[in-house]
Design an enzyme around this catalytic site. Structure first.
Site, mmCIF file in Angstrom:
data_model
loop_
_atom_site.group_PDB
_atom_site.id
_atom_site.type_symbol
_atom_site.label_atom_id
_atom_site.label_comp_id
_atom_site.label_asym_id
_atom_site.label_seq_id
_atom_site.Cartn_x
_atom_site.Cartn_y
_atom_site.Cartn_z
ATOM 1 N N PRO A 99 0.827 -1.207 0.000
ATOM 2 C CA PRO A 99 0.000 0.000 0.000
ATOM 3 C C PRO A 99 0.861 1.256 0.000
ATOM 4 C CG PRO A 99 -0.810 -1.592 1.595
ATOM 5 C CD PRO A 99 0.509 -2.104 1.112
ATOM 6 N N GLU A 100 0.426 2.273 -0.725
ATOM 7 C CA GLU A 100 1.178 3.518 -0.796
ATOM 8 C C GLU A 100 0.595 4.533 0.182
ATOM 9 O OE1 GLU A 100 2.620 4.618 -4.630
ATOM 10 O OE2 GLU A 100 2.358 2.605 -5.439
ATOM 11 N N LYS A 154 3.794 6.240 4.409
ATOM 12 C CA LYS A 154 3.237 4.905 4.564
ATOM 13 C C LYS A 154 3.101 4.487 6.027
ATOM 14 C CE LYS A 154 5.393 3.455 0.195
ATOM 15 N NZ LYS A 154 6.259 2.460 -0.472
ATOM 16 N N ARG A 210 12.909 -3.684 -7.612
ATOM 17 C CA ARG A 210 11.509 -3.361 -7.852
ATOM 18 C C ARG A 210 11.310 -3.110 -9.344
ATOM 19 N NH1 ARG A 210 8.636 -1.532 -3.461
ATOM 20 N NH2 ARG A 210 6.856 -1.951 -4.830
#
Length: 299
Positions: A2-3, A52, A289
């Site tokens: 989640p951002e 976050k 990533r």
């Protein structure tokens, strides 16, 4: 993962559902038990997010205590409660599962048994929130909370996000480093809350190549990038999902073999034609990533 918009959405949910209530705090899994005992029965007084990171503040003597949660890749919240327990609709975190009352009246509502490895359970009069699989769940003093927040960069969803000060801080932090900007915007000490989707989409809209070094991006382009992050993340916070494509660029009707094309410009669109210039979208790994960008639009 989640951002930042998801963490801010969670802060809103906790504020709406639990602030002002004494909460039963427990750790069904056991890994947070000693900390849970210290605040069991305390009143949740405030909630906020920085990037976050979610902070839940409890009253206490002699000083307040804060639960600090970072969901990481696998963390999630589950919410359940009676018919009065209604949080904001969202996609992703918070994951709300409304459990029906097990008795004839809401006044006798019983919390469901924890499901899976629940690190933290918060139970109020009308509902519960269960935390599973977080990267971090810890109890902090007020001084420790201030120190944790000080290590983070400016937040595009912070109260001062649109101020010249936050924009200038972002510019200074990026231009003071020789690393690729695609790495820098994922560094939470540079900018708090930007994750893989917002990185790809923000850099695309700003027209900046993710491989360009931070010290070689002009202040004007970084100012524009900061404002794009603010606008995109505000939109995600308000609508509950990340959608970055402007109406004039979205394909109508949506492309049948490219469902992401109506939501994102480059993220998860490897090999698909760019919605603006037609160049196939590129992908590579950057710091383990997946990175997505358009070589035609981003310089």
């Amino acid at each position: 993962m989640p951002e930042g918009d998801a963490s801010h959405r969670l802060a809103r949910a906790f504020d709406h559902l639990f602030v002002g209530q004494p909460l039963a705090v427990s750790s069904p899994q056991g890994r947070f038990s000693s900390s849970a005992e210290l605040i069991d029965g305390a009143t949740l007084t405030s909630t906020h997010a920085v990037g976050k990171h979610l902070f839940l503040g409890f009253d206490g003597a002699p000083t307040p205590r804060w639960i600090h949660v970072h969901l990481g890749l696998y963390g999630s919240w589950r919410f359940s409660g009676d018919s009065t327990f209604e949080g904001p609709a969202s996609i992703g975190a918070p994951r709300r599962i409304m459990a029906p009352s097990t008795t004839s009246g809401d006044a006798q509502w019983q919390a469901p048994a924890p499901v899976g490895q629940v690190r933290l359970r918060l139970r109020g009069q009308h509902g519960v929130a269960d935390l599973s699989g977080p990267n971090r769940c810890e109890l902090l003093s007020d001084e420790e909370r201030i120190y944790a927040e000080a290590k983070l960069g400016p937040d595009p969803l912070g109260q001062q996000a649109h101020s010249p000060t936050s924009e200038a801080e972002f510019i200074t932090r990026v231009r003071g480093r020789r690393r690729a900007i695609g790495e820098l915007v994922m560094d939470q000490s540079i900018v708090a809350g930007v994750g893989n989707i917002y990185r790809a989409e923000g850099l695309f809209i700003a027209g900046i190549s993710p491989t360009r070094r931070g010290d070689r991006v002009s202040a004007a382009r970084l100012a524009a990038l900061w404002q794009h992050f603010c606008v995109l993340m505000e939109r995600g916070l308000d609508c509950g999902r990340i959608e970055t494509v402007s109406p004039q660029d979205a394909p109508v009707p949506p492309l049948p073999d490219d469902p992401e094309a109506s939501r994102w410009y480059v993220y998860h669109r490897t090999g698909r034609p760019c919605l603006r210039c037609g160049t196939p979208i590129s992908e590579k790994l950057m710091q383990s990533r997946r990175l997505f960008w358009c070589t035609g639009c981003q310089r």
